[in-house]
Every structure is written in structure tokens, then in C-alpha cells.
Design a protein around this motif. Structure first.
Motif, short mmCIF file in Angstrom:
data_model
loop_
_atom_site.label_atom_id
_atom_site.label_comp_id
_atom_site.label_asym_id
_atom_site.label_seq_id
_atom_site.Cartn_x
_atom_site.Cartn_y
_atom_site.Cartn_z
N ALA A 93 -29.00 11.36 -69.00
CA ALA A 93 -28.57 12.37 -67.94
C ALA A 93 -27.54 11.71 -67.14
O ALA A 93 -26.38 12.21 -67.20
CB ALA A 93 -29.63 12.78 -66.93
N THR A 94 -27.73 10.31 -66.66
CA THR A 94 -26.61 9.72 -65.78
C THR A 94 -25.39 9.41 -66.86
O THR A 94 -24.34 9.64 -66.41
CB THR A 94 -27.25 8.34 -65.59
OG1 THR A 94 -28.52 8.70 -65.05
CG2 THR A 94 -26.26 7.85 -64.52
N ILE A 105 -23.69 13.02 -67.35
CA ILE A 105 -22.97 13.37 -65.97
C ILE A 105 -21.87 12.61 -65.64
O ILE A 105 -20.69 12.99 -65.09
CB ILE A 105 -24.11 13.70 -65.10
CG1 ILE A 105 -25.05 15.02 -65.28
CG2 ILE A 105 -23.42 14.10 -63.63
CD1 ILE A 105 -26.13 15.03 -64.55
N TYR A 106 -22.19 11.22 -65.43
CA TYR A 106 -21.17 10.43 -64.80
C TYR A 106 -20.08 10.15 -65.92
O TYR A 106 -19.03 9.95 -65.28
CB TYR A 106 -21.84 9.01 -64.48
CG TYR A 106 -22.50 9.05 -63.04
CD1 TYR A 106 -21.52 9.15 -62.11
CD2 TYR A 106 -23.80 9.31 -62.98
CE1 TYR A 106 -22.27 9.09 -60.65
CE2 TYR A 106 -24.20 9.30 -61.62
CZ TYR A 106 -23.53 9.30 -60.47
OH TYR A 106 -23.89 9.41 -59.33
#
Lengths: 142, 390
Positions: B114-115, B118-119
């Protein structure tokens, strides 16, 4: 067999948080300030995940998921604000907005001049293409 | 103050070196030579890494941890000190990626993915902004000046030093400052005694535990000694609690009674079992000795956990659950590795989803609402026309 203790991850998280704090306090570019705030969030997320691993449940990971959500919201709002600030002042320098300070605060004045801009690069001039250069007429038949 | 700094020099030195590095490297109109800042940063990294070295063997986790955290810290420093915002955005991407590596080591694969997703998106948007807005010719106020570099650096590193001190007191197993050191000592004794249990054909073959306590012939004595250390520590702590409670001692006395009703009789039972096994000899005797040692191990681990949970101050009680709905129960007190961490469930994503939709259902709804409001707000702010000029 001595696995990595939770202390080490907490130390790395603390270092990232402190670096982000310094950057947020001292940099003047709005985009860099925003990036430093995101780095502080990364430090906190690392902390929470380390505790989740340490305690053997998923509460820390769930918190980190919410941190990511809120960071996404924050990015959207912050970029919109940066855009409108840039539209108004034509610069990303946050000190241009220091008239928002309190009344009894002295304004900060930049005393030291900026270094001169580097000279523009010089490019070599080539002969224009397409025209035939003059050359002596050949006289010898050999 | 000075005495405190000298006593904690292993924290103070890397913090001071890092402070010097960041201060020297911060952008200013007349910069210091970069080589000074780079040298100070290298000293800070080496000292800080030495502060963290506990693992004696070179294992995959150790190597990966030092690689990822080193990259994260160096990239974080570059992000703070870099003049060019495009390079700063790149450094931020590096920080995020190495943090994701640390997530993966810590058994959080879903968060890692997820990181990254998203990032990575966020960093690309950031790049677009840099390309749109920050393309200035030559030096600019925004990039080449710092606000109060000395004050900001001192503030940040005072915070960092305080954090490191507190973490060392309450979590560092090698620190002489706190209770964590005692518990770590007991852990090592337990580990060596466990090896004595596994030894074939008789537990006596492995006498590492005996070496630890210096008692010679009897390897089980190491474990008994470990347990006695734990019990003694607990009684000492009971007295401390009663003393610290001061006037309103009624509740504290109850706690103390619960603590001091310790398991000496259980300990004696196990000791008797061990001695009987030693007397009778043969395979049955060995089995009996091993059984005594195993029970003793469980008991010692339990007592050690109580000690750990009560003394750390920052440690919540093990087994305390947020709710009955979800999440693995902190996974069986017998199933702990050598540092006392319980195992996480293998099905990370499923457990996380179950947790989100039972314990945190309201929070998930609120998060969705927050995202919607943020979208509306971002569009409303960015499309505003006109305004004032400073």
C-alpha cells in the motif's frame, strides 16, 4: 541467535522523525516542507509497525493504514494550497507570507545577498548548413 | 547536565555529530565546504550504527535492517539539506522505499504494498508540481536560504537525543540504564538452558548453562539460577512498588500480595523432579529431567513476562486485547521467540481486513468520509480565482 530487537526500529523511526522536524522548521520551499512532513509520518508509521511486530497483533498495522489514508488527504489539500499560494506570489518561498505573523514580531530580513547566478552556457557557432562553401577550382587533370 | 551527557556519551556523540552535519549542510547563501558536512555525517552514521549493533551473527534480517535503515537515514538527510527540490523529491522516494523494506522485514507485506503504491503516486504528483512550479533560473530565496538553521537543528537534535535516551532506558536490551538489561540477561540464561534441554543423550552433555552460573556439574542449575534471579527481582520490585505507593497503599498492597505469592513451591516441585531423574538414570530418568527443565522453562518465561510487563513502564500488558471481535489473540504465550515477540498471523491481509471491518469499522467509515471531504476541498481551493498578492 539474537533477533533484531524492537529498540532498533524505534531508533530509526525517531531519527526519521527528527530529520523531518528539522526540515520542516528550517526549509523555505513549500514543496520541501511538505515532503519533510511526510517523512515525519513515515517515522511514526515505522514505529507503529515495529510495535505490531513486537506485540504480535495487528493494531499497529491498522493504525498505519489510517495514517496512510490521512496522509493522502493531507497531500491533496496541501498541494491545492501550494498551488494557490504560488498563483498569488509567483514563488514557493514561504517567507513571502510572513505578513501573517503576529503584530509584535519583527519581520525577518534576508541580509546576506544570494550568490550571483552562474553565467548562461555558451554554445559553439556552427556554419549554417545548406550552402556550398567556396573552394578553389580544380586545374590539374592528373 | 554535563554529567548526564558524559554518562550517555554513546547517545550524545552521534547526536552531536549529526547535528553538526545537518547544520553544515543546510543551504545558505555562502555554504560551508560540503566535505566538512559529509565527514560529520559519516562520523554520525558510524557512531549511530555502532550504538545499534547488538546482533552477534550476520543474519539476513540484520543485513537487511542495516541496509534499509542506512539508506533511509542518508536519504532523509539529503532530503533536508538538498537545494534542488527535484532531488529532494527523489530522496523522499528513496526514504519511502527503504521504509517499505523495513515494513517487509517486520511482517507487514500489505502495508508495504500500500505504501509503495500510494506514495509512488504521491511522489509522481510531487514531481509534476516541481516541474511546474519550481523551475527557477539560478539561486532563489526559496531554495538557497534556511530559516534559523542553528536553532532548528539544535531543537531537532535535542528532541532526538531525548527520544534515544528514553528508548534506551525502556527498550534497549544492551543498555545498562534500565530493567531491559536484566530481562535480557535472563533471556540469555533461558536460551542457553534450552540448548541444554535439547542436548543428547543426556542434558549434562551441554554444560553451557552451568558455565553461565559457574556452578560446574549441574546444567539444570543454570535454569534454576535464572528463575531464582527472576523471582528475587520480582520480590525486590514488590517492595519498590509498596515503597513508591506512599500513603494510599491499600491497592498497592493487594498488587504486592498477588506478586509475592510467587511459585516457590512449583520451583521446588520441579527441582525434586530433576533430582529424581538424575538419581534414577537411564532413558526414563533423562526424560524426567527434560520434563522438569521444560516446565521450568515455561514457568520462567511466564515470570519473566510478568517482570517485563510490570517494569518497562512503556510496555502494555501482554495478552491485553483491544476487542473480542478480531485479531489473533496474542498468539499463545508459549510461542515466543528469543526476544519475546509473539508471532504474527501468516495471512496478513486477511487478518488486517478482518480487524478493519470489525474493530475499526467506524474508523474506516470516517476515513472514507475524510477522503471525500478532502477531494472536494482540494478542488474547491485549487479552482479559486483571484486573490491578493503579498
Amino acid at each position: 541467535m539474537n533477533p533484531m530487537p524492537v529498540h532498533n526500529y524505534l531508533v530509526v523511526g525517531a531519527i526519521l522523525f527528527a530529520l523531518g522536524l528539522i526540515g520542516f522548521l528550517t526549509r523555505r520551499n513549500l514543496i520541501v516542507m511538505f515532503l519533510c512532513a511526510e517523512m515525519m509520518l513515515q517515522g511514526v508509521a515505522l514505529n507503529l509497525v515495529a510495535f505490531a511486530r513486537h506485540r504480535g497483533n495487528l493494531q499497529g498495522q491498522a493504525f498505519t493504514l489510517f495514517i496512510i489514508t490521512v496522509a493522502a488527504c493531507e497531500a491533496a489539500i496541501a498541494l491545492a494550497l501550494i498551488l494557490i499560494l504560488y498563483k498569488n506570489s509567483k514563488s514557493l518561498d514561504v517567507s513571502l507570507w510572513q505578513e501573517l505573523r503576529e503584530q509584535d514580531q519583527e519581520p525577518t530580513v534576508d541580509e546576506e545577498p544570494l550568490p550571483p547566478a552562474p553565467p548562461p552556457p555558451t554554445f559553439p557557432h556552427l556554419t549554417p548548413a545548406g550552402s556550398e562553401p567556396v573552394h578553389p577550382k580544380e586545374t590539374s587533370d592528373v | 547536565m554535563g554529567q548526564l551527557l558524559v554518562k550517555n556519551w554513546h547517545i550524545a556523540l552521534p547526536v552531536l555529530a549529526g547535528m553538526a552535519a545537518i547544520y553544515l549542510l543546510l543551504p545558505r547563501p555562502k555554504p560551508y565546504p560540503r566535505i566538512w558536512g559529509a565527514a560529520a555525517a559519516a562520523v554520525a552514521l558510524l557512531l549511530g550504527g555502532w550504538l545499534l549493533v547488538h546482533a552477534t551473527q550476520s543474519r539476513a534480517e540484520t543485513v537487511l535492517f542495516y541496509a534499509f535503515s542506512g539508506i533511509a537515514i542518508v536519504a532523509g538527510g539529503t532530503l533536508v539539506t538538498q537545494r534542488n527540490p527535484a532531488y529532494a523529491a527523489l530522496s523522499f522516494a528513496l526514504v519511502v522505499l527503504s521504509t517499505c523494506g523495513l515494513f517487509l522485514i517486520q511482517a507487514a507485506p500489505f502495508l508495504m504494498a500500500a505504501t509503495v503504491i500510494i506514495y509512488a503516486g504521491a511522489v509522481i504528483v510531487m514531481f509534476l508540481f516541481v516541474l511546474m512550479l519550481a523551475q527557477t533560473e539560478g539561486p532563489a530565496d526559496a531554495n538557497d536560504r534556511s530559516r534559523e538553521p542553528l536553532l532548528a537543528t539544535v531543537a531537532g537534535f535535542v528532541l532526538l537525543g531525548t527520544l534515544l535516551y528514553v528508548l534506551g532506558v525502556s527498550y534497549d536490551p544492551a543498555s545498562p540504564l534500565g530493567i531491559a538489561g536484566d530481562v535480557h540477561q535472563v533471556d540469555r540464561l533461558l536460551e542457553q538452558a534450552r540448548q541444554a534441554v535439547k542436548a543428547e543423550p543426556r542434558p549434562q552433555k551441554a554444560d553451557t548453562a552451568a558455565i553461565v552460573v559457574g556452578s560446574g556439574a549441574n546444567p539444570g542449575a543454570g535454569l534454576f539460577a535464572a528463575l531464582e534471579i527472576v523471582v528475587a527481582g520480582r520480590q525486590q520490585m514488590t517492595q519498590d512498588i509498596v515503597r513508591a505507593a506512599g500513603g494510599d497503599g491499600q491497592f498497592m498492597e493487594k498488587v504486592a500480595a498477588q506478586l509475592s505469592g510467587s511459585r516457590e513451591e512449583t520451583l521446588n516441585e520441579m527441582r525434586a523432579m530433576w533430582e529424581e531423574g538424575e538419581r534414577s538414570g537411564g532413558p526414563e530418568g533423562v526424560a524426567l529431567m527434560k520434563k522438569a527443565l521444560t516446565q521450568l522453562d515455561e514457568e520462567a518465561t511466564r515470570v519473566r513476562d510478568t517482570l517485563w510487563a510490570r517494569t518497562g513502564g512503556l510496555h502494555p500488558r501482554r495478552g491485553a486485547r483491544l476487542s473480542e471481535f478480531s485479531g489473533p489473540s496474542p498468539a499463545g504465550d508459549g510461542l515466543r521467540d528469543a526476544r519475546g515477540s509473539a508471532p504474527l498471523p501468516a495471512e496478513n491481509v486477511a487478518s488486517l481486513g478482518r480487524s478493519l471491518f470489525t474493530d475499526y469499522l467506524l474508523a474506516v467509515e470516517l476515513g472514507g468520509t475524510l477522503l471525500l471531504v478532502a477531494t472536494v476541498g482540494a478542488i474547491a481551493i485549487a479552482s479559486r480565482q483571484g486573490g491578493r498578492t503579498p
